[in-house]
Design a protein around this motif. Structure first.
Motif, PDB file in Angstrom:
ATOM      1  N   ASP A  83       5.460 -10.826   9.592  1.00  0.00           N
ATOM      2  CA  ASP A  83       4.607 -11.392   8.503  1.00  0.00           C
ATOM      3  C   ASP A  83       4.588 -12.746   8.393  1.00  0.00           C
ATOM      4  N   THR A 141       0.883  -1.336   0.075  1.00  0.00           N
ATOM      5  CA  THR A 141      -0.099   0.022   0.030  1.00  0.00           C
ATOM      6  C   THR A 141       0.957   1.476   0.143  1.00  0.00           C
ATOM      7  N   GLY A 167       1.745  -8.276   9.467  1.00  0.00           N
ATOM      8  CA  GLY A 167       1.615  -8.346   7.934  1.00  0.00           C
ATOM      9  C   GLY A 167       2.443  -7.188   7.338  1.00  0.00           C
ATOM     10  N   SER A 219      -1.753  -2.898   8.307  1.00  0.00           N
ATOM     11  CA  SER A 219      -2.262  -2.241   7.051  1.00  0.00           C
ATOM     12  C   SER A 219      -2.902  -3.252   5.980  1.00  0.00           C
TER      13      SER A 219
END
Ligand SMILES: C[S@@+](CC[C@H](N)C(=O)[O-])C[C@H]1O[C@@H](n2cnc3c(N)ncnc32)[C@H](O)[C@@H]1O
Length: 185
Positions: free
Chosen positions: A63, A14, A39, A105
């Motif tokens: 992650d 993102t 993540g 996010s």
């Protein structure tokens, strides 16, 4: 931003889509704090957090994707960023009540209902008293990119899943919002 359950892919970030400075302003991160970027993907926010917590603080970049963590490990040697390969919907190896801020996010919408419960349980375990949980998500509308609308989570749906004190809702990009919660005492 597809194929998210199976893990991080290059180009699945993102980074060019959200207003990083608006996010950082709303989070008010302080030197010495411990931040967990769940993540984290390519770790672009973990690197922003790293600067703000300074050398007296710490950032866990977590992650489930081994490739994401391997790359982040190479990039963050001898820094205050600690990459961790783990599934946040299960109990992790991180210490209880050790984190000031948990940040996600575009990760929450990937979770099944069962995984959401597991995530909230683990977030509650990891946060210090009054610790904060911040979640950025793509809005539940038709947008030129992103997951199917049926998989997205509205602010109200997120509030129903997160059993913590709601603090704020902020727009952090043309198609993105962030909500912040505080761990109940
Ligand atoms: C859409 S990407 C977002 C990456 C990054 N946060 C960003 O905003 O660019 C979703 C990330 O969440 C990770 N992920 C998905 N489920 C996870 C889980 N249960 N535990 C930890 N990471 C997870 C994926 O491997 C992927 O890197």
């Amino acid at each position: 931003m597809d194929n998210e359950q199976t893990g991080h892919r290059k180009g699945n970030s993102t980074e060019p889509l959200v207003e990083i400075q608006s996010i950082l302003k709303a989070l008010n991160i302080l030197p010495g704090q411990t931040v967990l970027d769940v993540g984290c993907g390519n770790g672009y926010m973990a690197k922003e957090f790293s600067r703000l917590v300074t050398e007296t603080g710490k950032v866990h970049g977590l992650d489930r994707s081994p490739q994401a963590i391997e790359t982040l490990e190479k990039e963050t040697q001898d820094t205050n960023i600690c990459p961790i390969e783990a599934d946040i919907t299960q109990r992790t190896a991180l210490q209880a009540a050790s984190v000031d801020l948990i940040y996600l996010s575009t990760v929450f919408h990937v979770f099944s209902e069962e995984q959401k419960d597991g995530f909230v349980r683990e977030a509650n375990r990891l946060l210090k008293p009054k610790g904060k949980l911040a979640l950025v998500e793509i809005e539940k509308k038709d947008t030129p990119f992103g997951p199917p609308r049926s998989k997205r989570v509205s602010p109200a749906e997120m509030q129903q899943s997160i059993s913590m004190k709601w603090l704020s809702l902020t727009r952090v990009g043309e198609h993105f919002y962030m909500q912040v919660f505080e761990k109940n005492e």
